[in-house]
Scaffold this motif. Structure first.
Motif, short mmCIF file in Angstrom:
data_model
loop_
_atom_site.label_atom_id
_atom_site.label_comp_id
_atom_site.label_asym_id
_atom_site.label_seq_id
_atom_site.Cartn_x
_atom_site.Cartn_y
_atom_site.Cartn_z
N ASN A 169 100.30 134.39 32.78
CA ASN A 169 100.52 135.74 33.28
C ASN A 169 101.94 136.25 32.95
N GLY A 170 102.40 135.92 31.75
CA GLY A 170 103.70 136.40 31.29
C GLY A 170 104.89 135.66 31.87
N LYS A 171 104.62 134.61 32.65
CA LYS A 171 105.74 133.88 33.26
C LYS A 171 105.69 132.42 32.81
N GLU A 184 94.55 134.75 33.38
CA GLU A 184 96.01 134.79 33.30
C GLU A 184 96.58 133.84 32.24
N VAL A 185 95.72 132.98 31.70
CA VAL A 185 96.20 131.98 30.74
C VAL A 185 95.96 132.48 29.32
N ASP A 186 97.03 132.49 28.54
CA ASP A 186 96.89 132.85 27.14
C ASP A 186 96.88 131.55 26.34
N LYS A 202 96.44 130.88 23.36
CA LYS A 202 97.13 130.90 22.05
C LYS A 202 98.55 130.38 22.18
N ASP A 203 99.15 130.65 23.34
CA ASP A 203 100.55 130.29 23.54
C ASP A 203 100.74 128.87 24.06
N GLU A 204 99.62 128.18 24.32
CA GLU A 204 99.75 126.82 24.81
C GLU A 204 100.30 125.93 23.72
N ASP A 205 101.12 124.98 24.07
CA ASP A 205 101.71 123.94 23.21
C ASP A 205 102.69 124.43 22.19
#
Ligand SMILES: Cc1cc2nc3c(=O)[nH]c(=O)nc-3n(C[C@H](O)[C@H](O)[C@H](O)COP(=O)(O)OP(=O)(O)OC[C@H]3O[C@@H](n4cnc5c(N)ncnc54)[C@H](O)[C@@H]3O)c2cc1C
Ligand code: FES
Length: 236
Positions: A212-214, A229-231, A233-236
């Motif tokens: 969620n942007g945080k 709330e989880v993106d 793509k940005d994981e890892d």
């Protein structure tokens, strides 16, 4: 330190370890496990698989040195565990609702205790063909089916076969690709994230990710988050 009651092989690289003692915890929370007799300096995070009268159980898959060491431990061996940690799934909010649980591979582990605490959820378990023999899959399927209608999918993409939109909520754990698909099929999806962990108490920041942007700590604010709330793509 606690004593191992049994450590049973239930698949090609899956095990269930029962540890004697009185433990607490909610579905989706995890404990940190370590053997004092081993090389391990860091404990390994493992989700609660079940808690009963004078025992706790963990289902784990051997992926590296730590879990391989666990797999060689036997009845009567001592093990150190701390917990429970993390937030867990929102069981109380959905106790009277129609919920689907979707787990893939090792991600089926936290769904057993979750199914036990919910009211008759539908349970979808996915496993690669080589992971367990048909007999082992039947046994595992039967143990989940005590708590809800259980569907075992082997090898295929199970999200193509099920209508997840009909549920009030979906709770999922497993490979990122599975959780990504699931969250797109029901806007009220909860995902359990996995990150490498050091301290498990929010101090070392080794488990952070963007939600969620945080920037959040999976061990402290998670591991369960709203899928929306989880993106991934940005994981890892
Ligand atoms: C909250 C939480 C709950 C978990 N619950 C379970 C569970 O119920 N059952 C279970 O089998 N496992 C669970 N895991 C994963 C488990 O903690 C790791 O598989 C374990 O720590 C690996 O230790 P190892 O020493 O065997 O492997 P390592 O030697 O540390 O690693 C072996 C390989 O696995 C990868 N790996 C290790 N840890 C993770 C991780 N957390 N995420 C992604 N890749 C990793 C490494 O990059 C490496 O490629 C959970 C993890 C978290 C964060
Ligand atoms: S594991 Fe240390 S902050 Fe999460």
């Amino acid at each position: 330190m606690y004593k191992i009651a049994f450590n049973k092989k239930i698949g090609i690289d899956f095990y269930i370890m029962r540890i004697e003692g009185n433990f607490e915890g909610s579905p989706g929370q995890f404990y940190m496990l370590r053997s004092e007799d081993s090389f391990m300096t860091l404990s390994r995070p493992i989700s609660i698989y079940d808690i009963g009268d004078n025992y706790i159980e963990f289902m784990y898959k051997t992926v590296g040195k730590g879990t391989q060491y666990f797999s060689k431990m036997q009845r009567g061996d001592s093990i150190t565990l701390y917990g429970p940690y993390g937030n867990g799934f929102p069981v109380d909010e959905y106790i009277d609702k129609k919920v689907a649980l979707v787990g893939g591979g090792m991600g089926i582990a936290p769904l057993m205790y979750l199914a036990k605490k919910l009211n008759n959820p539908d349970i979808y378990l996915g496993m690669r063909k080589e992971a367990m023999s048909p007999e082992q899959m039947r046994e595992i399927g039967e143990s989940y089916s005590r708590y809800g209608a259980t569907y075992f999918n082997i090898g295929n993409d199970m999200t193509e076969k099920i209508d997840l939109s009909k549920y009030d909520a979906v709770m999922t754990c497993g490979p990122e690709i599975l959780m990504k698909k699931v969250k797109n099929l029901n806007k009220n999806t909860y995902v359990s994230l996995e990150k490498h962990m050091g301290c498990a108490v929010g101090a070392c920041l080794s488990c952070t990710c963007d939600v969620n942007g945080k920037r959040v700590r999976v061990c402290k604010e998670g591991p369960v988050f709203r899928g929306s709330e989880v993106d991934f793509k940005d994981e890892d």
